[in-house]
Design an enzyme around this catalytic site. Sequence first.
Site, PDB file in Angstrom:
ATOM      1  N   SER A 130      25.637   5.492  16.793  1.00 46.73           N
ATOM      2  CA  SER A 130      24.267   5.898  17.130  1.00 46.73           C
ATOM      3  C   SER A 130      24.075   7.396  16.969  1.00 46.73           C
ATOM      4  CB  SER A 130      23.941   5.524  18.579  1.00 46.73           C
ATOM      5  OG  SER A 130      22.641   5.982  18.887  1.00 46.73           O
ATOM      6  N   LYS A 184      26.339  -1.624  21.271  1.00 46.71           N
ATOM      7  CA  LYS A 184      25.321  -0.910  20.474  1.00 46.71           C
ATOM      8  C   LYS A 184      23.972  -1.639  20.536  1.00 46.71           C
ATOM      9  CE  LYS A 184      23.429   2.101  17.752  1.00 46.71           C
ATOM     10  NZ  LYS A 184      22.492   1.584  16.861  1.00 46.71           N
ATOM     11  N   HIS A 187      22.493  -0.764  23.767  1.00 48.12           N
ATOM     12  CA  HIS A 187      22.032   0.631  23.643  1.00 48.12           C
ATOM     13  C   HIS A 187      20.632   0.640  23.038  1.00 48.12           C
ATOM     14  CE1 HIS A 187      21.252   4.074  20.999  1.00 48.12           C
ATOM     15  NE2 HIS A 187      21.950   4.833  21.851  1.00 48.12           N
ATOM     16  N   ASN A 188      20.449  -0.131  21.973  1.00 49.92           N
ATOM     17  CA  ASN A 188      19.151  -0.139  21.310  1.00 49.92           C
ATOM     18  C   ASN A 188      18.077  -0.796  22.175  1.00 49.92           C
ATOM     19  OD1 ASN A 188      20.623   0.971  19.216  1.00 49.92           O
ATOM     20  ND2 ASN A 188      19.538  -0.171  17.643  1.00 49.92           N
ATOM     21  N   GLU A 191      17.063   1.830  24.373  1.00 47.97           N
ATOM     22  CA  GLU A 191      16.281   2.763  23.529  1.00 47.97           C
ATOM     23  C   GLU A 191      14.825   2.275  23.394  1.00 47.97           C
ATOM     24  OE1 GLU A 191      18.130   3.804  19.631  1.00 47.97           O
ATOM     25  OE2 GLU A 191      16.296   3.021  18.740  1.00 47.97           O
TER      26      GLU A 191
HETATM   27  C1  6PG Z   1      20.587   4.654  16.668  1.00 49.65           C
HETATM   28  C2  6PG Z   1      19.342   3.845  16.421  1.00 49.65           C
HETATM   29  C3  6PG Z   1      19.366   3.136  15.115  1.00 49.65           C
HETATM   30  C4  6PG Z   1      18.165   2.224  14.870  1.00 49.65           C
HETATM   31  C5  6PG Z   1      16.843   2.905  14.844  1.00 49.65           C
HETATM   32  C6  6PG Z   1      15.688   2.007  14.425  1.00 49.65           C
HETATM   33  O1  6PG Z   1      21.199   4.387  17.693  1.00 49.65           O
HETATM   34  O2  6PG Z   1      20.924   5.542  15.885  1.00 49.65           O
HETATM   35  O3  6PG Z   1      19.232   2.871  17.416  1.00 49.65           O
HETATM   36  O4  6PG Z   1      20.522   2.355  15.100  1.00 49.65           O
HETATM   37  O5  6PG Z   1      18.350   1.613  13.656  1.00 49.65           O
HETATM   38  O6  6PG Z   1      16.555   3.437  16.075  1.00 49.65           O
HETATM   39  O7  6PG Z   1      15.616   0.836  15.162  1.00 49.65           O
HETATM   40  P1  6PG Z   1      14.313  -0.091  15.073  1.00 49.65           P
HETATM   41  O8  6PG Z   1      13.895  -0.153  13.632  1.00 49.65           O
HETATM   42  O9  6PG Z   1      14.710  -1.435  15.563  1.00 49.65           O
HETATM   43  O10 6PG Z   1      13.273   0.575  15.913  1.00 49.65           O
END
Ligand code: 6PG
Length: 470
Positions: A130, A184, A187-188, A191
């Site tokens: 990430s 991960k 994590h997302n 996010e």
């Molecule tokens: C990271 C991000 C990355 C992710 C983008 C877009 O940790 O660097 O999470 O992995 O691909 O944030 O995610 P979305 O297209 O699902 O919004």
Amino acid sequence: MSQEEYDFGMVGLGVMGRNFLLNVADHGYAVAGMDQSAEKAKALEVEAGDKKAKGTTSTEEFVASLKKPRKIMLLVPAGKVVDIVINSLLPHLDQGDLIIDGGNSFFPDTDRRSVELEEKGIRFLGVGVSGGAEGARRGPSIMPGGNKSAYEVVAPILEDVSAKVNGEPCVAFMGNGSAGHYVKMVHNGIEYAIMQLLAESYDLLKNVGGLSNQQLGDTFTAWNKAELESFLVEITAEIFYQKDDLTEGDLIDAILDKAKQKGTGKWTSQNAMDNGIPVPTIDAAVTMRGMSSLKAERVSASEILSAHTNGSSVDAAAFAEDMKKALLFATIISYAQGLSLLKEVSDEKNYELDPEAIARIWRGGCIIRASLLEDIRKAFVAEPDIKNLMASPVFASSLSELQASCRTVVKHAIDAGIPVLALSSALSYFDAYRRDRLPLNLTQAQRDNFGSHTYERTDRAGVFHTEWGS
Ligand code: 6PG
């Protein structure tokens, strides 16, 4: 490319792959990259300057150039491309070579690939990375999963290239099988939740608090200097200051209100549902991405449906202060939801995840890095087995104090007709968790009434059925 000269290989020299590989080269390793595009292979060599880096479009040449056991990372789009690349490498590999999938692969695919490759004597790690393009170049947060002995083969390189916080690398072995990609994914999910909370805060500060883009930038800048200090708050401030190149206005006002998604947030919600673990703020964020994409319907509906709002004027400074506390409250709760899912699934999948290590490696490099993660880490040091962060002594009293602001902000949103699915879900999650009795005794009674599904009682053990209405 000469034989067996290079320490680390990368397949996929898009911006993430190239940046990650340049980062490896910065630490003194000789690196080789492969891509179908000769242009990208060349770009690697140009950007590497005098560091030892070689780009190629030939699988054979690429594999032959690597020192044994070969360490080959893939940063290619998740899904079938990963299988295609693995299959193209396999005929050229030797027993004990290591493949590292660094993309956002769906964790069941990682489990399948681990088994398939192990049977062939090839080592495999599913690694969450990430931090976006900048993180890959300067130091990402890295979440490796798979076989511990395979991790040890590459641990020194990953430690070198990862972000550092207080000198500690933002990488740690997460657990077996798909543990790295699972962490991960969550994590997302977190996010997504925090990004939606920030979007709702923007909506409220602008439409209830009356803040201009400049004031929004100043507000998020100030928030980024205290408890809310984080990468996502920092870039939010930056976005509000950005002027548009194509018009006279601010760029934020020219951007279409439709947010795309690649699926990791949705997977988090789906998997949480499958495991019966509530993560309502992550669900809300996924739902709002869906709502955002219904643009044409929303435009039509805006002509037909009105809110009949009774919004009253607010003191902008006091409202911003409540908003800050509400955002902090809901952000802590988003972490609590994601970490509770990790805890539960760790037991289910035998990942043996260590929440303290996860909080530690999320403190730097990744998209959800935040000063709050140091407190979260401390909460798990104090009580490693705590089921939910909200109940930790590190957070319980501050959440109790912050909740009043979240209630105030949600009330204003309701009065003004502003959707706050994420903020209100965080508050309701808190309210549901802290109540010893919920109204779902009624649900049980209904299930027994219409379907003889039976119920348990509060005053005695056993399973009961009633002939309702008799
Ligand atoms: C990271 C991000 C990355 C992710 C983008 C877009 O940790 O660097 O999470 O992995 O691909 O944030 O995610 P979305 O297209 O699902 O919004």
